[in-house]
Design an enzyme around this catalytic site. Structure first.
Site: not given
Ligand code: PXP
Length: 260
Positions: A6, A9, A17, A42, A44, A48, A69, A100, A150, A213, A235-236
């Site tokens: 993902n 980020h 910026r 995603h 959104r 953002r 997403e 989320t 998921e 997540h 992702g994060q």
């Molecule tokens: N899966 C879904 C459906 C999500 O909404 C997210 C967060 O955007 C992720 C996976 C990834 O989560 P994380 O950034 O915490 O790894």
């Protein structure tokens, strides 16, 4: 196991910026060159991080499947139908949330979810539903016609971090941190058990199973033990790790350029 990276980020950093740095397409390229099996983004409602043009460019240029997403908001769904990603994952969305939080309540929003699934199917886009790990949600996903689910791993990830990390001593927004350790241990067991049972049941009734997540370098091994889960979207933690695996080189390079 399929790894969906993902890259939202990367866009968060860029939006700080509003210049094209870091370049989201560069992130797509690096992820695809280093083992990612899928790119997840995603779009959104509040835009953002990922913008419409990002989603368009990523889907156009990616040599990997793109998992988009999106919420069940009709404007977003219509964009998703035009973009034609490899798959759409329906997620809940509240503007004020940081990320989320919790899965999509497809029982409460049954009509809206069914509308979204049928619309996406009309545009030949397979659908995954981001749900909490419970059997009622799994069954409803099948009934509504989704191909995939998921499982939301946020509750598991939070409890894991509380038990095994130093989160307790840092600033955080996790209410369960106030719980005693023995209570946390039994909650961790319970959250893993829910994930296992939901994955097993989903597989049994013919749904593909992903999870995501809050997964990171410490807790991901627990997901590897659940064989019915065949895809993780992360992702994060990957973007956070990349800051430190790259910071030393980045400082050295700037020091070189600023040394007379
Ligand atoms: N899966 C879904 C459906 C999500 O909404 C997210 C967060 O955007 C992720 C996976 C990834 O989560 P994380 O950034 O915490 O790894």
């Amino acid at each position: 196991m399929k790894l969906g990276v993902n890259i939202d980020h990367i866009a968060v950093l860029r939006e700080a910026r509003r210049v094209n740095d870091p370049d989201i397409l560069h992130a797509l390229f690096v992820a695809s060159q280093n083992g990612a099996d899928q790119i997840t983004i995603h779009l959104r409602e509040d835009r953002r991080h990922i913008q419409d043009v990002d989603a368009y460019n990523i889907i156009k240029h990616s040599n990997l499947p793109v998992n988009l997403e999106c919420s069940i908001n009709r404007d977003i769904l219509s964009i998703a139908c035009d973009l034609k990603p490899h798959r759409a994952t329906l997620v809940p969305e509240k503007r004020e949330e940081v990320t989320t939080e919790g899965g999509l309540d497809i029982v409460k929003y049954e009509d809206e979810t069914l509308y979204a699934i049928e619309l996406l199917h009309d545009h030949i886009i397979p659908v995954s539903l981001f749900i909490d790990p419970n059997l009622e949600m799994v069954e409803k996903s099948k009934e509504l016609g989704a191909e995939m689910i998921e499982l939301h791993t946020g509750a598991f990830a939070n409890i894991y971090a509380m038990l095994n990390g130093s989160l307790r001593h840092s600033s955080h927004s996790i209410s369960e941190l106030k719980l005693p350790r023995n209570e946390l241990s039994s909650r961790l067991e319970k959250s893993l058990d829910e994930l296992k049972k939901a994955a097993l049941y989903a597989k049994k009734i013919g749904l593909e199973v992903a999870a995501g997540h809050g997964l990171n370098y410490h807790n991901v091994h627990e997901m590897m033990k659940i064989k019915e889960i065949t895809e993780l979207n992360i992702g994060q933690s990957i973007v956070a790790r990349s800051v430190f695996s790259g910071l030393a080189e980045a400082v050295k390079e700037m020091k070189r350029l600023t040394t007379r």
